[in-house]
Design a protein around this motif. Structure first.
Motif, PDB file in Angstrom:
ATOM      1  N   THR A 284       0.967  -1.007  -0.093  1.00 28.35           N
ATOM      2  CA  THR A 284      -0.141   0.003  -0.087  1.00 28.35           C
ATOM      3  C   THR A 284       0.872   1.249  -0.271  1.00 28.35           C
ATOM      4  O   THR A 284       1.947   1.340   0.476  1.00 28.35           O
ATOM      5  N   GLU A 285       0.167   2.235  -0.330  1.00 25.00           N
ATOM      6  CA  GLU A 285       1.014   3.806  -0.365  1.00 25.00           C
ATOM      7  C   GLU A 285      -0.056   4.759  -0.003  1.00 25.00           C
ATOM      8  O   GLU A 285      -1.146   4.629  -0.912  1.00 25.00           O
ATOM      9  N   ILE A 286      -0.176   5.445   0.900  1.00 21.48           N
ATOM     10  CA  ILE A 286      -1.084   6.647   1.188  1.00 21.48           C
ATOM     11  C   ILE A 286      -0.400   7.736   0.970  1.00 21.48           C
ATOM     12  O   ILE A 286       0.739   8.236   0.897  1.00 21.48           O
ATOM     13  N   TYR A 287      -1.220   8.371  -0.429  1.00 16.46           N
ATOM     14  CA  TYR A 287      -0.920   9.742  -0.781  1.00 16.46           C
ATOM     15  C   TYR A 287      -1.689  10.666  -0.297  1.00 16.46           C
ATOM     16  O   TYR A 287      -2.774  10.747  -0.540  1.00 16.46           O
ATOM     17  N   TRP A 288      -1.251  11.820   0.248  1.00 13.83           N
ATOM     18  CA  TRP A 288      -1.742  13.035   0.553  1.00 13.83           C
ATOM     19  C   TRP A 288      -1.709  14.247  -0.413  1.00 13.83           C
ATOM     20  O   TRP A 288      -0.520  14.564  -0.797  1.00 13.83           O
ATOM     21  N   ILE A 289      -2.962  14.679  -0.801  1.00  9.83           N
ATOM     22  CA  ILE A 289      -2.786  15.748  -1.944  1.00  9.83           C
ATOM     23  C   ILE A 289      -2.322  17.089  -1.565  1.00  9.83           C
ATOM     24  O   ILE A 289      -2.074  18.090  -2.433  1.00  9.83           O
ATOM     25  N   GLY A 290      -2.326  17.240  -0.009  1.00 13.93           N
ATOM     26  CA  GLY A 290      -1.810  18.502   0.343  1.00 13.93           C
ATOM     27  C   GLY A 290      -2.647  19.733   0.333  1.00 13.93           C
ATOM     28  O   GLY A 290      -3.800  19.607   0.475  1.00 13.93           O
ATOM     29  N   VAL A 291      -2.214  20.983   0.560  1.00 13.65           N
ATOM     30  CA  VAL A 291      -2.915  22.133   0.886  1.00 13.65           C
ATOM     31  C   VAL A 291      -2.600  23.187  -0.266  1.00 13.65           C
ATOM     32  O   VAL A 291      -3.182  24.212  -0.091  1.00 13.65           O
TER      33      VAL A 291
END
Length: 205
Positions: free
Chosen positions: A34-41
């Motif tokens: 798995t990889e969790i990708y955060w789209i940011g701000v």
């Protein structure tokens, strides 16, 4: 096999991430990477209907989270998209990103299992969940279900840890996705159906 989990919350370590981590733990326990990708701000532009992606295969705003995910989705076998609930819908920045991603790169995700996760304080969770699922249902993607709607409750950071049923729903979702991925990838699994030539029907002529 690998599942890409997209965190559409502006809070990297918030309740949406807690929900996605619970899904990821179950997937990992079943042997799925798995990889969790955060789209940011940072601001994310929406689609401007220029249709340039028809010619190039990629959005003209090929930067930031879009550029990252354009590459990552090509190497994933399944997807989980998580979002907090804003006005009974997913976060606007996430929708702006998904509109462009699915329109320009949906071919990379077609026929791959996907699931949506919504996190809310109290209401709007099912409407948000439904909105995210629409990306999958228009793109030939099998939707992975759980024992309940994929919803976790919590407002302040860390409160999602108190939602025992919600977290169990996330674990069940992870196990169900791992099961479906393995079923799809068995040696004698048939190829996906060949699509018919598209027939667009416009109601204004």
């Amino acid at each position: 096999m690998k599942v890409l989990l997209i965190n559409g919350s502006p809070h990297k370590e918030g309740n949406t991430n807690i929900a996605l981590e619970e899904v990821a733990k179950a997937l990992n326990a079943d042997g799925v990477e798995t990889e969790i990708y955060w789209i940011g701000v940072h601001p994310i532009p929406g689609c401007i209907a220029c249709y340039k992606c028809y010619q190039t295969g990629v959005c003209v705003f090929n930067t930031g989270a879009y550029a990252d995910l354009y590459e990552k989705i090509q190497h994933a076998d399944g997807y989980v998209i998580g979002s907090p609930v804003y006005y009974a819908g997913p976060a606007g920045s996430l929708c702006a990103l998904l509109d462009r991603l699915f329109y320009s790169a949906g071919r990379f995700m077609a026929y791959k299992p996907a699931a949506a996760v919504s996190v809310c304080r109290r209401g709007g969770s099912v409407a948000s969940f439904d909105r995210l699922n629409k990306y999958f249902t228009i793109n030939n993607m099998p939707i992975v279900s759980s024992q309940y709607w994929n919803v976790v409750y919590g407002r302040d950071q860390g409160e999602a840890l108190q939602d025992a049923e919600g977290l169990q729903t996330m674990r069940t979702l992870g196990h169900n996705m791992a099961w479906l991925l393995k079923a799809i990838h068995i040696a004698d699994a048939p190829a996906h159906p060949a699509p018919e030539p598209r027939i667009p029907t416009n109601f204004i002529r």
